[in-house]
Scaffold this motif. Structure first.
Motif, PDB file in Angstrom:
ATOM      1  N   PRO A   1       0.812  -1.223   0.000  1.00 22.31           N
ATOM      2  CA  PRO A   1       0.000   0.000   0.000  1.00 22.31           C
ATOM      3  C   PRO A   1       0.844   1.272   0.000  1.00 22.31           C
ATOM      4  O   PRO A   1       0.481   2.282  -0.580  1.00 22.31           O
ATOM      5  N   MET A   2       2.013   1.214   0.647  1.00 24.77           N
ATOM      6  CA  MET A   2       2.886   2.373   0.689  1.00 24.77           C
ATOM      7  C   MET A   2       3.364   2.758  -0.710  1.00 24.77           C
ATOM      8  O   MET A   2       3.540   3.920  -1.021  1.00 24.77           O
ATOM      9  N   ASP A   3       3.605   1.741  -1.566  1.00 25.82           N
ATOM     10  CA  ASP A   3       4.066   2.033  -2.927  1.00 25.82           C
ATOM     11  C   ASP A   3       3.004   2.804  -3.703  1.00 25.82           C
ATOM     12  O   ASP A   3       3.310   3.673  -4.511  1.00 25.82           O
ATOM     13  N   PHE A   4       1.734   2.461  -3.470  1.00 28.43           N
ATOM     14  CA  PHE A   4       0.658   3.187  -4.151  1.00 28.43           C
ATOM     15  C   PHE A   4       0.621   4.639  -3.680  1.00 28.43           C
ATOM     16  O   PHE A   4       0.536   5.566  -4.472  1.00 28.43           O
ATOM     17  N   LEU A   5       0.717   4.805  -2.355  1.00 27.22           N
ATOM     18  CA  LEU A   5       0.686   6.151  -1.793  1.00 27.22           C
ATOM     19  C   LEU A   5       1.887   6.942  -2.287  1.00 27.22           C
ATOM     20  O   LEU A   5       1.784   8.110  -2.662  1.00 27.22           O
ATOM     21  N   LYS A   6       3.037   6.264  -2.330  1.00 20.59           N
ATOM     22  CA  LYS A   6       4.276   6.903  -2.781  1.00 20.59           C
ATOM     23  C   LYS A   6       4.131   7.367  -4.228  1.00 20.59           C
ATOM     24  O   LYS A   6       4.532   8.461  -4.598  1.00 20.59           O
ATOM     25  N   HIS A   7       3.509   6.517  -5.052  1.00 22.91           N
ATOM     26  CA  HIS A   7       3.338   6.870  -6.461  1.00 22.91           C
ATOM     27  C   HIS A   7       2.492   8.145  -6.597  1.00 22.91           C
ATOM     28  O   HIS A   7       2.764   9.014  -7.410  1.00 22.91           O
ATOM     29  N   LEU A   8       1.450   8.233  -5.759  1.00 24.48           N
ATOM     30  CA  LEU A   8       0.534   9.376  -5.867  1.00 24.48           C
ATOM     31  C   LEU A   8       1.159  10.657  -5.322  1.00 24.48           C
ATOM     32  O   LEU A   8       0.741  11.747  -5.667  1.00 24.48           O
ATOM     33  N   LYS A   9       2.147  10.505  -4.441  1.00 25.43           N
ATOM     34  CA  LYS A   9       2.687  11.699  -3.773  1.00 25.43           C
ATOM     35  C   LYS A   9       4.187  11.847  -3.977  1.00 25.43           C
ATOM     36  O   LYS A   9       4.889  12.451  -3.174  1.00 25.43           O
ATOM     37  N   ASP A  10       4.687  11.264  -5.062  1.00 21.91           N
ATOM     38  CA  ASP A  10       6.110  11.315  -5.319  1.00 21.91           C
ATOM     39  C   ASP A  10       6.476  12.683  -5.892  1.00 21.91           C
ATOM     40  O   ASP A  10       5.828  13.138  -6.838  1.00 21.91           O
ATOM     41  N   PRO A  11       7.487  13.356  -5.339  1.00 23.96           N
ATOM     42  CA  PRO A  11       7.842  14.660  -5.912  1.00 23.96           C
ATOM     43  C   PRO A  11       8.407  14.500  -7.326  1.00 23.96           C
ATOM     44  O   PRO A  11       9.208  13.601  -7.568  1.00 23.96           O
ATOM     45  N   VAL A  12       7.966  15.354  -8.241  1.00 19.94           N
ATOM     46  CA  VAL A  12       8.478  15.287  -9.619  1.00 19.94           C
ATOM     47  C   VAL A  12       8.977  16.662 -10.063  1.00 19.94           C
ATOM     48  O   VAL A  12       8.629  17.684  -9.484  1.00 19.94           O
ATOM     49  N   GLY A  13       9.794  16.668 -11.121  1.00 18.41           N
ATOM     50  CA  GLY A  13      10.217  17.918 -11.743  1.00 18.41           C
ATOM     51  C   GLY A  13      10.895  18.864 -10.771  1.00 18.41           C
ATOM     52  O   GLY A  13      11.768  18.488  -9.988  1.00 18.41           O
ATOM     53  N   ARG A  14      10.452  20.125 -10.814  1.00 19.11           N
ATOM     54  CA  ARG A  14      11.095  21.141  -9.963  1.00 19.11           C
ATOM     55  C   ARG A  14      10.863  20.871  -8.487  1.00 19.11           C
ATOM     56  O   ARG A  14      11.655  21.266  -7.643  1.00 19.11           O
ATOM     57  N   THR A  15       9.763  20.184  -8.173  1.00 14.85           N
ATOM     58  CA  THR A  15       9.509  19.853  -6.764  1.00 14.85           C
ATOM     59  C   THR A  15      10.656  19.001  -6.233  1.00 14.85           C
ATOM     60  O   THR A  15      11.130  19.177  -5.117  1.00 14.85           O
ATOM     61  N   ARG A  16      11.096  18.088  -7.086  1.00 11.72           N
ATOM     62  CA  ARG A  16      12.163  17.167  -6.687  1.00 11.72           C
ATOM     63  C   ARG A  16      13.442  17.916  -6.302  1.00 11.72           C
ATOM     64  O   ARG A  16      14.060  17.639  -5.277  1.00 11.72           O
ATOM     65  N   SER A  17      13.824  18.911  -7.139  1.00 18.70           N
ATOM     66  CA  SER A  17      15.051  19.667  -6.820  1.00 18.70           C
ATOM     67  C   SER A  17      14.859  20.501  -5.562  1.00 18.70           C
ATOM     68  O   SER A  17      15.777  20.642  -4.748  1.00 18.70           O
ATOM     69  N   ALA A  18      13.653  21.058  -5.388  1.00 20.02           N
ATOM     70  CA  ALA A  18      13.390  21.893  -4.206  1.00 20.02           C
ATOM     71  C   ALA A  18      13.487  21.046  -2.940  1.00 20.02           C
ATOM     72  O   ALA A  18      14.061  21.450  -1.920  1.00 20.02           O
ATOM     73  N   VAL A  19      12.907  19.843  -3.005  1.00 17.62           N
ATOM     74  CA  VAL A  19      12.877  18.958  -1.849  1.00 17.62           C
ATOM     75  C   VAL A  19      14.287  18.438  -1.544  1.00 17.62           C
ATOM     76  O   VAL A  19      14.699  18.331  -0.393  1.00 17.62           O
ATOM     77  N   ARG A  20      15.034  18.145  -2.604  1.00 17.45           N
ATOM     78  CA  ARG A  20      16.393  17.627  -2.421  1.00 17.45           C
ATOM     79  C   ARG A  20      17.275  18.687  -1.739  1.00 17.45           C
ATOM     80  O   ARG A  20      18.029  18.371  -0.816  1.00 17.45           O
ATOM     81  N   ALA A  21      17.145  19.936  -2.171  1.00 19.11           N
ATOM     82  CA  ALA A  21      17.936  21.011  -1.548  1.00 19.11           C
ATOM     83  C   ALA A  21      17.609  21.111  -0.054  1.00 19.11           C
ATOM     84  O   ALA A  21      18.498  21.263   0.791  1.00 19.11           O
ATOM     85  N   ALA A  22      16.320  20.998   0.271  1.00 23.59           N
ATOM     86  CA  ALA A  22      15.915  21.073   1.686  1.00 23.59           C
ATOM     87  C   ALA A  22      16.490  19.895   2.467  1.00 23.59           C
ATOM     88  O   ALA A  22      16.911  20.040   3.621  1.00 23.59           O
ATOM     89  N   ASP A  23      16.529  18.723   1.844  1.00 22.42           N
ATOM     90  CA  ASP A  23      17.112  17.549   2.506  1.00 22.42           C
ATOM     91  C   ASP A  23      18.612  17.731   2.731  1.00 22.42           C
ATOM     92  O   ASP A  23      19.150  17.341   3.764  1.00 22.42           O
ATOM     93  N   TYR A  24      19.291  18.333   1.745  1.00 24.31           N
ATOM     94  CA  TYR A  24      20.730  18.627   1.925  1.00 24.31           C
ATOM     95  C   TYR A  24      20.914  19.515   3.151  1.00 24.31           C
ATOM     96  O   TYR A  24      21.788  19.298   3.983  1.00 24.31           O
ATOM     97  N   LEU A  25      20.084  20.546   3.239  1.00 23.09           N
ATOM     98  CA  LEU A  25      20.199  21.517   4.325  1.00 23.09           C
ATOM     99  C   LEU A  25      19.960  20.833   5.675  1.00 23.09           C
ATOM    100  O   LEU A  25      20.742  20.990   6.619  1.00 23.09           O
ATOM    101  N   GLU A  26      18.883  20.048   5.750  1.00 21.88           N
ATOM    102  CA  GLU A  26      18.519  19.413   7.019  1.00 21.88           C
ATOM    103  C   GLU A  26      19.584  18.408   7.462  1.00 21.88           C
ATOM    104  O   GLU A  26      19.938  18.318   8.635  1.00 21.88           O
ATOM    105  N   THR A  27      20.099  17.640   6.493  1.00 22.00           N
ATOM    106  CA  THR A  27      21.112  16.634   6.806  1.00 22.00           C
ATOM    107  C   THR A  27      22.421  17.302   7.235  1.00 22.00           C
ATOM    108  O   THR A  27      23.108  16.835   8.152  1.00 22.00           O
ATOM    109  N   THR A  28      22.758  18.422   6.585  1.00 25.06           N
ATOM    110  CA  THR A  28      23.961  19.181   6.984  1.00 25.06           C
ATOM    111  C   THR A  28      23.856  19.575   8.452  1.00 25.06           C
ATOM    112  O   THR A  28      24.803  19.397   9.231  1.00 25.06           O
ATOM    113  N   LEU A  29      22.705  20.100   8.854  1.00 27.43           N
ATOM    114  CA  LEU A  29      22.537  20.540  10.244  1.00 27.43           C
ATOM    115  C   LEU A  29      22.672  19.366  11.209  1.00 27.43           C
ATOM    116  O   LEU A  29      23.244  19.489  12.288  1.00 27.43           O
TER     117      LEU A  29
END
Length: 711
Positions: free
Chosen positions: A51-79
């Motif tokens: 069921p998680m894979d279905f939910l993941k498919h529906l809410k997977d970040p794509v396109g520019r969202t993906r880069s925005a989210v990745r940058a935020a993850d870099y920031l959070e992990t750095t901290l």
């Protein structure tokens, strides 16, 4: 801030140490993303999707969202890495960000890519159409309401550590003197309703429930963290909070407890760069405005990919493999391995593709997507007849503008007054024009509050033939067998039977002892044999994940009383038995999770939500209207003749114009029985497009025409 602390902090943190932490963070995040992608791909190849894979498919970040989210993850992990380094150097109780000077914060923002995500853009001087992203709707603050930005906070975030850890993540921690209950326990004791045991809404049809979801998907999407299903994370087996896993624990007496260490997986929502305060903020991947982004997308690459690329006539792309008895269907996503195939492997039908990733979540939603895709293409061909000199771009933009107006009109004139009833004018007074000081951004609390619609979902999907009789064996399908199942539209009679079912079926009525049907409380996305998810538990866990304050904080925000004890709370709920249950679980109304507290309130007179939801929803919809520079009623957006024509449309019109359905009720939101409340489609007002005829002479020289259209 104490300057010695800062000097000392900077001393601990040399520039090279800072840069190496950032570089290590980037590597960790990239690896997690890669694992997550590979794991989903592997599951699809091995044809085992949980069921998680279905939910993941529906809410997977794509396109520019993906880069925005990745940058935020870099920031959070750095901290996080810096915190570990500084702890080793003996500085215990501190907030990393207090130890960074301005220059170091700038370095982090630049090196993680966050400064690029929050840059400001220059808006064109003249624009007659909205952008796809929602940028430049507000000329003073170009990013307000645009996609891939943080949700608005109407109250400060409430995290366990003040920065990012959700409340309830550490066991045994007390809030207002009490521990937070497990969300699954609250769901079992308060939300759960057997499928058979539902009360029908005597006034409103299922169209009402579906329209709520349609509008909701137009204005907000909190995608999952990009590292979501990495198998290295063990979200299902390990019950500890380890971002982005925030698993839902089962209470010991849970009827579905299979093994003692088992948890229901839960992936946190993706965050967005917040280099000012570093507090975790969730990203809204779609534009806040009601701008039909469900149809057209919220970023340029998506918008382009769903247009018809071959003839450049302004049409949307349609399915090349199948039609619905001659009418257009949504195109498929071009994935060889699509999660939707797994819902019926023998027919091999992938997911649909639309402006919004969640298009295939349920059949009613796919039907609305299909109807509005057809409406766009219908408008394009009608407008082309009226204005043969218009090019494809103009036809696309003018049709899009009309589709947006139709959705705005139906939402504010027909839907919201049924929802808010007597409180409509209190929260959404008559329109008095655009106000550039109103922030239209969808608020974080609204993204949870608007999930109230989950309590009006029925456990079965019914489909009816053209005499409004059950459509053979297809007519009564348990809801959980319709998630991500577009094959049912293609192989089982198209969208007309679904729309007829929605129009005739009653919505489920929210009653305090009948909140969420079993189908959603235990079988969400259970397409295969794996344990389904619990939507009530997900909603409450999501509220904690998003750092939303408790029930009473929101009552205070809305100017409502804040019950302190069982008697006061019994009065608010009008139900002492339920108040007692809440108090046993939470200890104090201050701790109650927003979603469950809000849906449990009795309705405002004639409405379908309680006072707290009326306030949150009403406030949000007022902002969406008053802060929208392209709002349909704003003087100059349409001509007076066009406005007159638009006022006649209804959802019945849209259904008649874009399906094979011949008879329809005048008001599809109300409960109607066949045949007495139905009229022939030709008795329903249609949209007269003559006011869109371009009176400018088509033989006019091209230069003058271009000059005119740019003015």
């Amino acid at each position: 801030m104490d300057s010695s602390l800062n000097k000392e902090g900077s001393g601990v943190l040399s520039d090279s140490s800072l840069l190496s932490s950032i570089s290590e963070a980037r590597q960790l995040v990239d690896t997690a993303y890669l694992h997550a992608r590979k794991s989903l791909k592997r599951n699809l190849e091995e044809k085992v999707a949980n069921p998680m894979d279905f939910l993941k498919h529906l809410k997977d970040p794509v396109g520019r969202t993906r880069s925005a989210v990745r940058a935020a993850d870099y920031l959070e992990t750095t901290l996080k890495l810096l915190k570990i380094k500084l702890q080793l150097s003996g500085k215990w109780r501190f907030n990393v960000t207090d130890l960074l000077d301005r220059k170091q914060k700038e370095v982090i923002s630049k090196e993680t890519g966050c400064d690029y995500q929050i840059r400001s853009i220059k808006c064109p001087e003249h624009d007659i159409y909205r952008t796809i992203t929602g940028e430049c709707n507000n000329r003073k603050h170009s990013h307000l309401g645009s996609s891939n930005r943080a949700f608005a906070r109407w109250l400060p975030a409430a995290y366990e550590d003040g920065v990012s850890v959700p409340r309830g993540a550490s066991e045994g921690k007390l809030y207002n003197g009490f521990p937070l209950p497990l969300v699954r326990k609250v769901s079992n004791e308060i939300a759960h309703t057997a499928n058979e045991n539902i009360t029908q809404d005597q006034e409103l049809s299922l169209v009402f429930m579906h329209w709520g979801q349609w509008v909701n998907h137009d204005i907000d999407l909190a995608p999952s963290s990009g590292a979501g299903v990495s198998p290295e994370l063990h979200c299902e087996t390990d019950c500890a909070f380890k971002s982005p896993c925030f698993p839902i624990k089962f209470p010991p007496d849970d009827p579905r407890m299979l093994r003692s260490n088992l948890c229901m997986p839960f992936i946190q929502s993706a965050s967005v760069c917040n280099p000012r305060t570093f507090t975790r903020e969730q990203i809204n991947a779609v534009s806040s405005f009601i701008d039909a982004s469900t149809v057209y997308g919220s970023e340029d690459s998506v918008a382009k990919s769903i247009r018809n690329q071959t003839d450049h006539l302004g049409l949307m792309a349609v399915n090349q493999n199948f039609t619905d008895a001659g009418l257009e269907l949504l195109p498929f996503e071009n994935k060889t391995k699509s999660v939707c195939v797994l819902t019926n492997e023998s027919v091999n039908i992938p997911c649909f593709k639309a402006g919004d990733k969640r298009v295939t979540e349920n059949l009613g939603l796919s039907a609305l997507h299909t109807v509005f895709l057809r409406e766009h293409n219908r408008l394009v061909s009608e407008l082309r007849k009226l204005n043969p000199h218009w090019d494809g771009e103009k036809l696309y933009q003018e049709s899009r503008k009309i589709v947006v107006a139709i959705i705005q009109i139906i939402t504010y004139r027909d839907y919201l007054p049924l929802l808010l009833a007597e409180e409509t004018s209190k929260w959404i007074p008559s329109y008095s024009g655009y106000n550039e000081d109103v922030d239209p951004t969808v608020s974080n609390v609204f993204s949870l509050a608007f999930r109230f619609g989950h309590v009006s979902v029925r456990p079965f999907v019914s489909r009816l033939d053209d005499s409004f009789q059950p459509l053979g064996s297809f007519s009564h399908v348990p809801l959980h067998l319709t998630f991500c199942a577009p094959w049912r539209i293609i192989m089982e009679g198209g969208i007309d039977p679904l729309i007829r079912g929605m129009v005739v079926d009653h919505a489920k009525l929210m009653k305090q002892n009948q909140l969420l049907v079993e189908e959603l409380q235990n079988h969400l996305f259970e397409q295969t044999e794996v344990m389904g998810l619990d939507l009530a538990a997900l909603n409450m866990q999501r509220g904690r994940d998003h750092g939303l304050p408790g029930y009473n904080d929101w009552r205070r925000f809305c100017g409502l009383s804040q019950p302190q004890n069982i008697d006061e709370f019994s009065e608010v709920l009008g139900n002492s038995k339920l108040a007692k249950k809440f108090m046993e679980l939470y200890g104090t109304p201050d701790n109650i999770d927003l979603w469950i507290g809000a849906v449990a309130e009795p309705f405002v007179p004639q409405g379908r939500v309680g006072p707290l939801l009326a306030c949150i929803i009403g406030t949000q919809f007022r902002n969406l209207r008053d802060g929208d520079r392209f709002w349909w009623e704003k003087p100059g957006v349409f001509t007076p003749q066009q406005l007159h024509a638009l006022r006649k449309i209804s959802l019945s019109t849209v259904f008649c114009d874009n399906t094979h359905i011949k008879k329809i009720p005048r008001d599809v939101f109300k409960v109607n029985s066949y045949p007495e409340n139905f009229v022939d489609c030709h008795e329903i007002d249609t949209l007269d497009l003559s006011p869109w005829k371009d009176e400018s002479d088509s033989s006019m020289p091209k230069e003058i025409k271009e000059l005119r259209s740019s003015q």
